[in-house]
Design a protein around this motif. Structure first.
Motif, PDB file in Angstrom:
ATOM      1  N   TYR A   1      -2.439  -1.519  -3.325  1.00 31.51           N
ATOM      2  CA  TYR A   1      -3.533  -0.313  -3.053  1.00 31.51           C
ATOM      3  C   TYR A   1      -2.568   1.006  -3.053  1.00 31.51           C
ATOM      4  O   TYR A   1      -1.728   0.983  -2.805  1.00 31.51           O
ATOM      5  N   ILE A   2      -3.294   2.135  -3.562  1.00 31.74           N
ATOM      6  CA  ILE A   2      -2.886   3.309  -3.141  1.00 31.74           C
ATOM      7  C   ILE A   2      -4.054   3.981  -2.024  1.00 31.74           C
ATOM      8  O   ILE A   2      -5.378   3.445  -2.517  1.00 31.74           O
ATOM      9  N   ALA A   3      -3.465   4.605  -1.100  1.00 33.16           N
ATOM     10  CA  ALA A   3      -4.592   4.988  -0.086  1.00 33.16           C
ATOM     11  C   ALA A   3      -4.313   6.540  -0.037  1.00 33.16           C
ATOM     12  O   ALA A   3      -3.177   7.101   0.057  1.00 33.16           O
ATOM     13  N   VAL A   4      -5.606   7.074  -0.237  1.00 31.64           N
ATOM     14  CA  VAL A   4      -5.526   8.825   0.026  1.00 31.64           C
ATOM     15  C   VAL A   4      -6.627   9.190   1.158  1.00 31.64           C
ATOM     16  O   VAL A   4      -7.623   8.164   1.116  1.00 31.64           O
TER      17      VAL A   4
ATOM     18  N   VAL B   1       0.880  -1.141  -0.130  1.00 28.46           N
ATOM     19  CA  VAL B   1      -0.051  -0.170   0.057  1.00 28.46           C
ATOM     20  C   VAL B   1       0.745   1.157  -0.080  1.00 28.46           C
ATOM     21  O   VAL B   1       1.636   1.419   0.740  1.00 28.46           O
ATOM     22  N   GLU B   2       0.539   2.230  -0.875  1.00 29.08           N
ATOM     23  CA  GLU B   2       1.423   3.242  -1.001  1.00 29.08           C
ATOM     24  C   GLU B   2       0.262   4.426  -0.424  1.00 29.08           C
ATOM     25  O   GLU B   2      -0.817   4.527  -0.614  1.00 29.08           O
ATOM     26  N   LEU B   3       0.911   5.439   0.457  1.00 26.45           N
ATOM     27  CA  LEU B   3       0.149   6.408   1.211  1.00 26.45           C
ATOM     28  C   LEU B   3       0.325   7.698   0.522  1.00 26.45           C
ATOM     29  O   LEU B   3       1.536   8.146   0.357  1.00 26.45           O
ATOM     30  N   LYS B   4      -0.631   8.467   0.203  1.00 30.41           N
ATOM     31  CA  LYS B   4      -0.421   9.736  -0.346  1.00 30.41           C
ATOM     32  C   LYS B   4      -1.532  10.917  -0.095  1.00 30.41           C
ATOM     33  O   LYS B   4      -2.679  10.211   0.115  1.00 30.41           O
ATOM     34  N   ASN B   5      -1.366  12.060   0.089  1.00 32.41           N
ATOM     35  CA  ASN B   5      -2.326  13.070   0.360  1.00 32.41           C
ATOM     36  C   ASN B   5      -3.330  13.246  -0.874  1.00 32.41           C
ATOM     37  O   ASN B   5      -4.277  13.709  -0.792  1.00 32.41           O
ATOM     38  N   ASN B   6      -2.634  13.036  -2.148  1.00 29.06           N
ATOM     39  CA  ASN B   6      -3.426  13.191  -3.429  1.00 29.06           C
ATOM     40  C   ASN B   6      -3.238  12.287  -4.373  1.00 29.06           C
ATOM     41  O   ASN B   6      -1.973  11.324  -4.558  1.00 29.06           O
ATOM     42  N   LEU B   7      -3.931  11.903  -5.200  1.00 29.42           N
ATOM     43  CA  LEU B   7      -3.893  10.911  -6.270  1.00 29.42           C
ATOM     44  C   LEU B   7      -2.905  11.520  -7.266  1.00 29.42           C
ATOM     45  O   LEU B   7      -3.736  12.311  -8.159  1.00 29.42           O
TER      46      LEU B   7
ATOM     47  N   LEU C   1     -11.189   5.803 -11.803  1.00 30.56           N
ATOM     48  CA  LEU C   1     -11.314   4.358 -11.536  1.00 30.56           C
ATOM     49  C   LEU C   1     -10.966   3.393 -12.698  1.00 30.56           C
ATOM     50  O   LEU C   1     -10.351   2.400 -12.545  1.00 30.56           O
ATOM     51  N   HIS C   2     -11.439   3.864 -13.751  1.00 26.75           N
ATOM     52  CA  HIS C   2     -10.827   3.072 -15.149  1.00 26.75           C
ATOM     53  C   HIS C   2      -9.355   3.113 -15.281  1.00 26.75           C
ATOM     54  O   HIS C   2      -8.888   1.928 -15.639  1.00 26.75           O
ATOM     55  N   LEU C   3      -8.632   4.357 -14.918  1.00 23.53           N
ATOM     56  CA  LEU C   3      -7.277   4.266 -15.114  1.00 23.53           C
ATOM     57  C   LEU C   3      -6.649   3.234 -14.150  1.00 23.53           C
ATOM     58  O   LEU C   3      -5.847   2.225 -14.436  1.00 23.53           O
ATOM     59  N   LEU C   4      -7.157   3.437 -12.838  1.00 20.94           N
ATOM     60  CA  LEU C   4      -6.756   2.325 -11.935  1.00 20.94           C
ATOM     61  C   LEU C   4      -6.787   1.103 -12.194  1.00 20.94           C
ATOM     62  O   LEU C   4      -6.044   0.122 -11.967  1.00 20.94           O
ATOM     63  N   ARG C   5      -8.130   0.480 -12.858  1.00 18.46           N
ATOM     64  CA  ARG C   5      -8.372  -0.730 -13.088  1.00 18.46           C
ATOM     65  C   ARG C   5      -7.429  -1.219 -14.230  1.00 18.46           C
ATOM     66  O   ARG C   5      -6.913  -2.392 -14.267  1.00 18.46           O
ATOM     67  N   ARG C   6      -7.130  -0.131 -15.393  1.00 22.24           N
ATOM     68  CA  ARG C   6      -6.060  -0.610 -16.258  1.00 22.24           C
ATOM     69  C   ARG C   6      -4.874  -0.716 -15.826  1.00 22.24           C
ATOM     70  O   ARG C   6      -3.947  -1.628 -16.241  1.00 22.24           O
ATOM     71  N   LEU C   7      -4.388  -0.202 -14.689  1.00 22.25           N
ATOM     72  CA  LEU C   7      -2.905  -0.494 -14.141  1.00 22.25           C
ATOM     73  C   LEU C   7      -3.208  -1.466 -12.912  1.00 22.25           C
ATOM     74  O   LEU C   7      -1.955  -1.797 -12.354  1.00 22.25           O
ATOM     75  N   GLU C   8      -4.304  -1.971 -12.748  1.00 19.19           N
ATOM     76  CA  GLU C   8      -4.456  -3.136 -11.675  1.00 19.19           C
ATOM     77  C   GLU C   8      -4.170  -2.754 -10.479  1.00 19.19           C
ATOM     78  O   GLU C   8      -3.512  -3.451  -9.654  1.00 19.19           O
ATOM     79  N   LEU C   9      -4.545  -1.356  -9.912  1.00 20.62           N
ATOM     80  CA  LEU C   9      -4.222  -0.948  -8.614  1.00 20.62           C
ATOM     81  C   LEU C   9      -5.701  -0.935  -8.108  1.00 20.62           C
ATOM     82  O   LEU C   9      -6.683  -0.509  -8.310  1.00 20.62           O
ATOM     83  N   GLY C  10      -5.516  -1.120  -6.635  1.00 18.97           N
ATOM     84  CA  GLY C  10      -6.600  -0.946  -5.803  1.00 18.97           C
ATOM     85  C   GLY C  10      -6.575   0.303  -5.207  1.00 18.97           C
ATOM     86  O   GLY C  10      -5.557   1.208  -5.394  1.00 18.97           O
ATOM     87  N   LEU C  11      -7.924   0.800  -4.777  1.00 22.64           N
ATOM     88  CA  LEU C  11      -8.201   2.341  -4.034  1.00 22.64           C
ATOM     89  C   LEU C  11      -8.553   2.161  -3.055  1.00 22.64           C
ATOM     90  O   LEU C  11      -9.726   1.651  -2.566  1.00 22.64           O
ATOM     91  N   LEU C  12      -7.755   2.749  -1.921  1.00 25.92           N
ATOM     92  CA  LEU C  12      -8.628   2.959  -0.202  1.00 25.92           C
ATOM     93  C   LEU C  12      -8.864   4.391  -0.037  1.00 25.92           C
ATOM     94  O   LEU C  12      -7.887   5.293  -0.346  1.00 25.92           O
TER      95      LEU C  12
END
Length: 230
Positions: free
Chosen positions: A66-69, A41-47, A85-96
């Motif tokens: 996952y990326i968490a914001v 999981v990568e934590l950031k204040n902004n996507l 969300l489409h971009l994240l799906r293409r990159l196969e990344l999850g979002l929290l």
């Protein structure tokens, strides 16, 4: 807000699912492990783009990433969010999304394999329409990146060809256009309001609308010179 403020919510989320959670492991903000499944999981204040790059780099060693914001204060499921969300799906990344005040994280998108062929097959009609539009244009008049400006589409081009024929012939029938390779429905549909029906199966130009196509006068003249007029 410090990125460390996101950690507690992420930690609680994965621990509630039975994962062992550790922070700052080999440059990865958060690692969660359960049996043989390793999640990063990568934590950031902004996507941001940098965050997406970090996420894809973590995929080299983690099974899922996952990326968490922070959860947006004014969160709306609009078109922009759907595109994200489409971009994240293409990159196969999850979002929290993390609610820092409550110390809780919510899964918005689960990381999963993206099947591009399946996605394209679902939009096969849109692809056909795109190819049809490209092949339907004989001129290249639009400038890439344009917005809020009148564009030359295949339909507009065909309508202008009909204008060229009417300027030459005075009046025509739908079958006349068909014989010249144009859609016979252009006159009847009259999308731009340029044509006027004066009798059954007979159309002329509506003089009241001439200003609408006057800006295309040069192209109309070109069409008149190349079309095989009856």
């Amino acid at each position: 807000m410090k990125e460390t403020n996101l950690y507690e919510g992420v930690k609680k989320y994965f621990e509630s699912l039975g994962f062992l959670v550790r922070a700052e492991v080999k440059d990865i903000d958060v690692c969660a492990i359960k049996e043989d499944l390793l999640i990063g999981v990568e934590l950031k204040n902004n996507l941001t783009v940098d965050l997406l790059v970090q996420g894809t780099l973590r995929q080299k060693v983690c099974d899922l990433v996952y990326i968490a914001v922070p959860r947006p204060k004014r969160f709306k499921k609009n078109r922009e969010f759907s595109n994200t969300l489409h971009l994240l799906r293409r990159l196969e990344l999850g979002l929290l999304f993390v609610d820092v005040d409550k110390g809780m994280a919510e899964e918005i998108l689960e990381p999963a394999y993206f099947n591009l062929d399946k996605a394209r097959s679902a939009l096969v009609n849109r692809r056909k329409a795109l190819l049809k539009e490209i092949k339907g244009r004989s001129l290249s008049l639009n400038q890439g990146g344009s917005s809020r400006t009148r564009l030359m589409t295949a339909y507009r081009e065909e309508s202008l060809k009909a204008v060229a024929i009417l300027l030459e012939k005075g009046s025509v029938a739908p079958k006349d256009l068909k014989e010249l390779g144009l859609k016979s429905t252009i006159l009847r549909d009259n999308y731009y309001g340029w044509f006027k029906k004066i009798a059954r199966g007979t159309y002329v130009l509506d003089d009241c609308k001439s200003d609408d196509y006057e800006c295309y006068r040069d192209y109309i003249s070109e069409f008149r010179s190349v079309l095989f007029l009856m």
